[in-house]
Design a protein around this motif. Structure first.
Motif, PDB file in Angstrom:
ATOM      1  N   LEU A  44       0.837  -1.200   0.000  1.00 16.21           N
ATOM      2  CA  LEU A  44       0.000   0.000   0.000  1.00 16.21           C
ATOM      3  C   LEU A  44       0.877   1.259   0.000  1.00 16.21           C
ATOM      4  N   THR A  45       1.884   1.282   0.865  1.00 14.46           N
ATOM      5  CA  THR A  45       2.765   2.443   0.947  1.00 14.46           C
ATOM      6  C   THR A  45       3.467   2.696  -0.376  1.00 14.46           C
ATOM      7  N   LYS A  46       3.985   1.644  -0.983  1.00 12.89           N
ATOM      8  CA  LYS A  46       4.696   1.784  -2.251  1.00 12.89           C
ATOM      9  C   LYS A  46       3.781   2.331  -3.338  1.00 12.89           C
ATOM     10  N   ASN A  47       2.568   1.814  -3.427  1.00  9.62           N
ATOM     11  CA  ASN A  47       1.676   2.225  -4.507  1.00  9.62           C
ATOM     12  C   ASN A  47       1.119   3.627  -4.301  1.00  9.62           C
ATOM     13  N   PHE A  48       0.832   4.012  -3.068  1.00  7.67           N
ATOM     14  CA  PHE A  48       0.342   5.367  -2.850  1.00  7.67           C
ATOM     15  C   PHE A  48       1.440   6.409  -3.028  1.00  7.67           C
ATOM     16  N   THR A  49       2.645   6.094  -2.596  1.00 10.10           N
ATOM     17  CA  THR A  49       3.713   7.092  -2.690  1.00 10.10           C
ATOM     18  C   THR A  49       4.174   7.316  -4.130  1.00 10.10           C
ATOM     19  N   LEU A  50       3.745   6.474  -5.054  1.00 12.85           N
ATOM     20  CA  LEU A  50       4.027   6.739  -6.469  1.00 12.85           C
ATOM     21  C   LEU A  50       3.298   7.997  -6.936  1.00 12.85           C
ATOM     22  N   GLY A  51       2.195   8.329  -6.255  1.00  6.14           N
ATOM     23  CA  GLY A  51       1.541   9.609  -6.488  1.00  6.14           C
ATOM     24  C   GLY A  51       0.414   9.646  -7.493  1.00  6.14           C
ATOM     25  N   HIS A  52       0.132   8.539  -8.186  1.00  3.48           N
ATOM     26  CA  HIS A  52      -0.916   8.587  -9.212  1.00  3.48           C
ATOM     27  C   HIS A  52      -2.278   8.116  -8.697  1.00  3.48           C
ATOM     28  N   ILE A  53      -2.319   7.587  -7.471  1.00  3.54           N
ATOM     29  CA  ILE A  53      -3.591   7.180  -6.866  1.00  3.54           C
ATOM     30  C   ILE A  53      -3.919   8.195  -5.778  1.00  3.54           C
ATOM     31  N   LYS A  54      -4.840   9.092  -6.087  1.00  5.48           N
ATOM     32  CA  LYS A  54      -5.183  10.179  -5.162  1.00  5.48           C
ATOM     33  C   LYS A  54      -6.507  10.783  -5.594  1.00  5.48           C
ATOM     34  N   GLY A  55      -7.037  11.691  -4.786  1.00  9.55           N
ATOM     35  CA  GLY A  55      -8.288  12.330  -5.142  1.00  9.55           C
ATOM     36  C   GLY A  55      -9.042  12.853  -3.939  1.00  9.55           C
ATOM     37  N   ASP A  56     -10.341  13.028  -4.115  1.00  2.00           N
ATOM     38  CA  ASP A  56     -11.186  13.574  -3.054  1.00  2.00           C
ATOM     39  C   ASP A  56     -11.689  12.506  -2.099  1.00  2.00           C
ATOM     40  N   ILE A  57     -12.142  11.365  -2.643  1.00  6.75           N
ATOM     41  CA  ILE A  57     -12.832  10.371  -1.809  1.00  6.75           C
ATOM     42  C   ILE A  57     -12.244   8.984  -1.983  1.00  6.75           C
ATOM     43  N   LEU A  58     -11.922   8.358  -0.859  1.00 10.55           N
ATOM     44  CA  LEU A  58     -11.554   6.946  -0.810  1.00 10.55           C
ATOM     45  C   LEU A  58     -12.605   6.226   0.030  1.00 10.55           C
ATOM     46  N   ILE A  59     -13.073   5.097  -0.456  1.00  9.52           N
ATOM     47  CA  ILE A  59     -13.987   4.240   0.310  1.00  9.52           C
ATOM     48  C   ILE A  59     -13.212   3.030   0.798  1.00  9.52           C
ATOM     49  N   PRO A  65     -12.617  -4.203  12.127  1.00 14.04           N
ATOM     50  CA  PRO A  65     -12.401  -2.772  12.373  1.00 14.04           C
ATOM     51  C   PRO A  65     -10.954  -2.359  12.131  1.00 14.04           C
ATOM     52  N   LEU A  66     -10.459  -2.579  10.921  1.00 13.22           N
ATOM     53  CA  LEU A  66      -9.063  -2.300  10.612  1.00 13.22           C
ATOM     54  C   LEU A  66      -8.821  -0.810  10.409  1.00 13.22           C
ATOM     55  N   VAL A  67      -7.650  -0.359  10.831  1.00 10.69           N
ATOM     56  CA  VAL A  67      -7.258   1.041  10.724  1.00 10.69           C
ATOM     57  C   VAL A  67      -5.926   1.197  10.004  1.00 10.69           C
ATOM     58  N   HIS A  68      -4.989   0.309  10.279  1.00  7.62           N
ATOM     59  CA  HIS A  68      -3.596   0.532   9.899  1.00  7.62           C
ATOM     60  C   HIS A  68      -3.358   0.696   8.407  1.00  7.62           C
ATOM     61  N   HIS A  69      -4.178   0.071   7.568  1.00  8.92           N
ATOM     62  CA  HIS A  69      -3.991   0.185   6.124  1.00  8.92           C
ATOM     63  C   HIS A  69      -4.323   1.586   5.615  1.00  8.92           C
ATOM     64  N   LEU A  70      -5.021   2.382   6.416  1.00 10.50           N
ATOM     65  CA  LEU A  70      -5.395   3.726   5.995  1.00 10.50           C
ATOM     66  C   LEU A  70      -4.284   4.741   6.233  1.00 10.50           C
ATOM     67  N   TYR A  71      -3.253   4.348   6.979  1.00  9.67           N
ATOM     68  CA  TYR A  71      -2.115   5.251   7.174  1.00  9.67           C
ATOM     69  C   TYR A  71      -1.482   5.620   5.830  1.00  9.67           C
ATOM     70  N   ALA A  72      -1.369   4.652   4.955  1.00 12.80           N
ATOM     71  CA  ALA A  72      -0.726   4.891   3.664  1.00 12.80           C
ATOM     72  C   ALA A  72      -1.575   5.764   2.756  1.00 12.80           C
ATOM     73  N   ALA A  73      -2.891   5.772   2.970  1.00 12.81           N
ATOM     74  CA  ALA A  73      -3.803   6.470   2.064  1.00 12.81           C
ATOM     75  C   ALA A  73      -4.155   7.874   2.504  1.00 12.81           C
ATOM     76  N   CYS A  74      -4.034   8.169   3.796  1.00  9.90           N
ATOM     77  CA  CYS A  74      -4.644   9.386   4.339  1.00  9.90           C
ATOM     78  C   CYS A  74      -4.051  10.668   3.791  1.00  9.90           C
ATOM     79  N   GLU A  75      -2.818  10.624   3.291  1.00  8.48           N
ATOM     80  CA  GLU A  75      -2.199  11.834   2.756  1.00  8.48           C
ATOM     81  C   GLU A  75      -2.645  12.150   1.338  1.00  8.48           C
ATOM     82  N   PHE A  76      -3.352  11.224   0.709  1.00 11.23           N
ATOM     83  CA  PHE A  76      -3.645  11.368  -0.717  1.00 11.23           C
ATOM     84  C   PHE A  76      -5.127  11.572  -1.019  1.00 11.23           C
TER      85      PHE A  76
END
Length: 260
Positions: A44-59, A65-76
């Motif tokens: 997840l970290t590798k793919n988000f930090t490439l910078g092409h997966i981003k926008g207004d809304i992530l579902i 009740p997982l949380v940790h996978h959203l750390y990589a996404a929250c900046e994008f």
């Protein structure tokens, strides 16, 4: 144990705190950490930090009740909308979001993500960032045409689904039908990230053994392509740990995008 006696996530749910403790904690006897924590977070970290997966809304539509996978996404993404099938997972998730006493401690995963990002000095800021971008934890029903009826969600730029297809599907038809629902929530060109496991027939939470949908790489690829997705990344990691909690053969990470 007779497989016909296994419970089903979509009908019975499970003890959400026990699920976290057995599969995602930092306790010494939690032997599957490389597969449940490190492998997914790395990808997840590798793919988000490439910078092409981003926008207004992530579902985010994940099992438990997982949380940790959203750390990589929250900046994008400006907003992350979390969907859950059962009330217990919603309560556990909100307990963490509200920083309440007794919330599950994700500190070990926060530290791991910081190491992967090379930003170990920003751990507290990362948890705060995740909390700030999650406006809603919503209950949904996979059997409804609109899973969040009566609320209609805005089209998303990305969906992350960790394990929900593995635990909610009973057969191949379910898997394909749910992929179609995911596609309907995405903008044209939007991204889908799937994390799951091949070859699983059961998983155990506390005293309960629950059935899982068994599939392989060939089926997953055909299903995604058949529903109009282009596969960008498809990675597998063979199981090396020994545990009778779950009988998967390999964990998987898939990143795909919806054809325009």
């Amino acid at each position: 144990m007779d497989p016909s006696s296994y419970k089903h996530y979509h009908e019975h749910g499970f003890d959400s705190r026990k699920y976290l403790e057995d599969y995602f904690s930092d306790k010494e006897d939690m032997v599957i950490g490389d597969d449940s924590l490190l492998f997914p977070l790395e990808n997840l970290t590798k793919n988000f930090t490439l910078g092409h997966i981003k926008g207004d809304i992530l579902i985010d539509f994940s099992a438990g009740p997982l949380v940790h996978h959203l750390y990589a996404a929250c900046e994008f993404f400006k907003h992350i909308i979390v969907l859950k099938i059962n009330d217990q997972c919603i309560m556990e998730m909100k307990r963490w979001l509200d920083s309440r006493t007794g919330a599950f401690d994700w500190g070990h995963a926060t530290k791991l993500h910081g190491q992967l990002e090379g930003k170990s000095d920003e751990l507290q800021d990362k948890e705060g960032k995740v909390r700030s971008v999650i406006p809603h934890v919503m209950k949904c029903d996979l059997n409804k045409e609109n899973m969040t009826d009566p609320i209609v969600l805005p089209p998303a730029d990305c969906i992350i689904s960790w394990g929900i297809l593995d635990v909610a599907c009973k057969d191949q038809d379910d898997y394909i039908r749910y992929l179609r629902k995911f596609s309907s929530l995405l903008k044209p060109g939007g991204h889908l990230m799937l994390i799951g496991a091949f070859g699983t027939t059961y998983y155990t939470v506390g005293k309960d053994r629950l059935r899982a949908f068994t599939y392989d790489e060939e089926f997953a690829r055909k299903a995604l392509v058949g529903e109009g997705f282009v596969i960008d990344v498809f990675k597998t990691k063979e199981r090396t740990n020994v545990s009778d909690l779950i009988d998967y053969k390999a964990v998987i990470f898939i990143s795909a995008h919806k054809e325009k």
